[in-house]
Design a protein around this motif. Structure first.
Motif, short mmCIF file in Angstrom:
data_model
loop_
_atom_site.label_atom_id
_atom_site.label_comp_id
_atom_site.label_asym_id
_atom_site.label_seq_id
_atom_site.Cartn_x
_atom_site.Cartn_y
_atom_site.Cartn_z
N HIS A 69 -4.18 -1.60 5.52
CA HIS A 69 -3.30 -0.49 5.92
C HIS A 69 -3.03 -0.50 7.43
CE1 HIS A 69 -4.25 2.15 2.14
NE2 HIS A 69 -4.38 0.86 1.87
N ASP B 234 -1.18 -2.48 -4.34
CA ASP B 234 -1.57 -1.07 -4.23
C ASP B 234 -0.36 -0.14 -4.27
OD1 ASP B 234 -4.22 -1.68 -4.32
OD2 ASP B 234 -4.74 -0.90 -2.34
N HIS C 223 -2.54 -9.53 -1.81
CA HIS C 223 -2.90 -8.20 -1.30
C HIS C 223 -3.98 -8.28 -0.22
CE1 HIS C 223 -3.40 -3.89 -1.25
NE2 HIS C 223 -4.67 -3.99 -1.54
N HIS D 146 -6.44 -1.24 -6.03
CA HIS D 146 -6.23 0.06 -6.68
C HIS D 146 -5.40 -0.08 -7.96
CE1 HIS D 146 -7.86 3.08 -3.74
NE2 HIS D 146 -7.91 1.95 -3.02
N ASP E 64 0.81 -1.22 0.00
CA ASP E 64 0.00 0.00 0.00
C ASP E 64 0.85 1.27 0.00
OD1 ASP E 64 -2.94 -1.07 0.29
OD2 ASP E 64 -1.66 -2.30 1.58
N HIS F 54 -3.74 -4.29 2.22
CA HIS F 54 -5.14 -3.94 1.95
C HIS F 54 -5.81 -3.20 3.12
CE1 HIS F 54 -8.71 -4.05 -0.45
NE2 HIS F 54 -9.29 -5.10 0.09
N HIS G 272 0.66 3.40 -2.45
CA HIS G 272 -0.36 4.37 -2.87
C HIS G 272 0.25 5.66 -3.40
CE1 HIS G 272 -4.03 2.23 -2.26
NE2 HIS G 272 -3.68 1.85 -1.06
ZN ZN Z 1 -4.60 0.03 -0.22
#
Ligand code: ZN
Length: 242
Positions: free
Chosen positions: A148, A34, A113, A61, A8, A146, A10
């Motif tokens: 976080h 992600d 994930h 994502h 993540d 996933h 991101h």
């Molecule tokens: Zn995420």
């Protein structure tokens, strides 16, 4: 082998750069999905990861950004940023994200994930979900992201139950002979109330896991988000770790 395990990101390049420096030395990166979404620097993050030996799987994502997931399942802010991300991605980086599988297995280690049984969408958020995954598969260690939220679920063979372990930043956790689902937390958008980047180091020879947190200049990422008009709510939450 020393593996930097991250999830993540991101598109938070400032946080990623900090983690890559802080985690040295390591031999390989295992990225639990992600890479993009929410953040301002999707191309930079993908390209930086590819500077290293890398095992990487897709997250929801990443699928949103390549058009493989219906964007209507994302909340308004996430969807808006995914549309923006789709416009930003270079053809090479689109190809890279499209090439990612949803599950990787490597010598007893699994990378998914969400969860081993539903790699893109399931949130491994509670002991019940973890239990279902322990029962269905025979992995020794599964890394997930996933949510976080950094956390470890341990399968207790004798009682056939799952124990939840919160990360201990001062102690290296031995892995030998244990069955675990480990979430390293999020590099680029932690949601456990702590805005510091979250990650971990796996030593496959020593069989240890080390959970880490790293402060990074959140305001730099926030400014980058402002510069490209990403939603204010997503800018604000970075500082709250929510
Ligand atoms: Zn995420």
């Amino acid at each position: 082998m020393r593996c930097l395990v991250i999830s993540d990101i991101h598109a938070n390049f400032v946080a990623l750069q900090g983690v890559l420096e802080d985690a040295q030395p390591f031999d390989e990166i295992w990225c639990i999905g992600d890479v993009v979404g929410y953040g301002p620097k999707p191309n930079e993050c993908i390209e930086r990861l590819r500077d290293f030996p890398l095992k990487c799987i897709a997250g929801n994502h990443d699928w949103g950004a390549i058009g493989r997931a219906d964007l209507l399942v994302f909340h308004d802010d996430a969807r808006q940023i995914l549309y923006w991300t789709q416009e930003q991605l270079t053809p090479e980086n689109l190809t890279f994200l499209s090439s990612l599988s949803t599950l990787l297995t490597h010598e007893g280690y699994w990378l998914a994930h969400g969860s081993p049984r539903d790699p893109i969408w399931e949130y491994s958020i509670d002991a019940w979900t973890a239990l279902q995954n322990f029962l269905k598969f025979d992995f020794q260690i599964a890394f997930v992201g996933h949510t976080h939220i950094p956390v470890t679920f341990e399968w207790l063979e004798d009682s056939q139950q799952v124990k939840i372990l919160l990360p201990d930043l001062d102690q290296v956790m031995p892995l030998e002979g244990r069955r675990l689902i480990i979430n390293p937390g999020s590099v680029g958008q932690p949601r456990d109330g702590d805005p510091r980047a979250s990650y971990g180091i796996l030593d496959t020879e020593a069989q240890t896991w080390e959970a880490r947190r790293l402060p990074y200049p959140v305001e730099e990422t926030q400014q980058q988000m402002r510069d490209v008009d990403l939603p204010q709510r997503m800018i604000d939450r970075l500082l709250l770790g929510r």
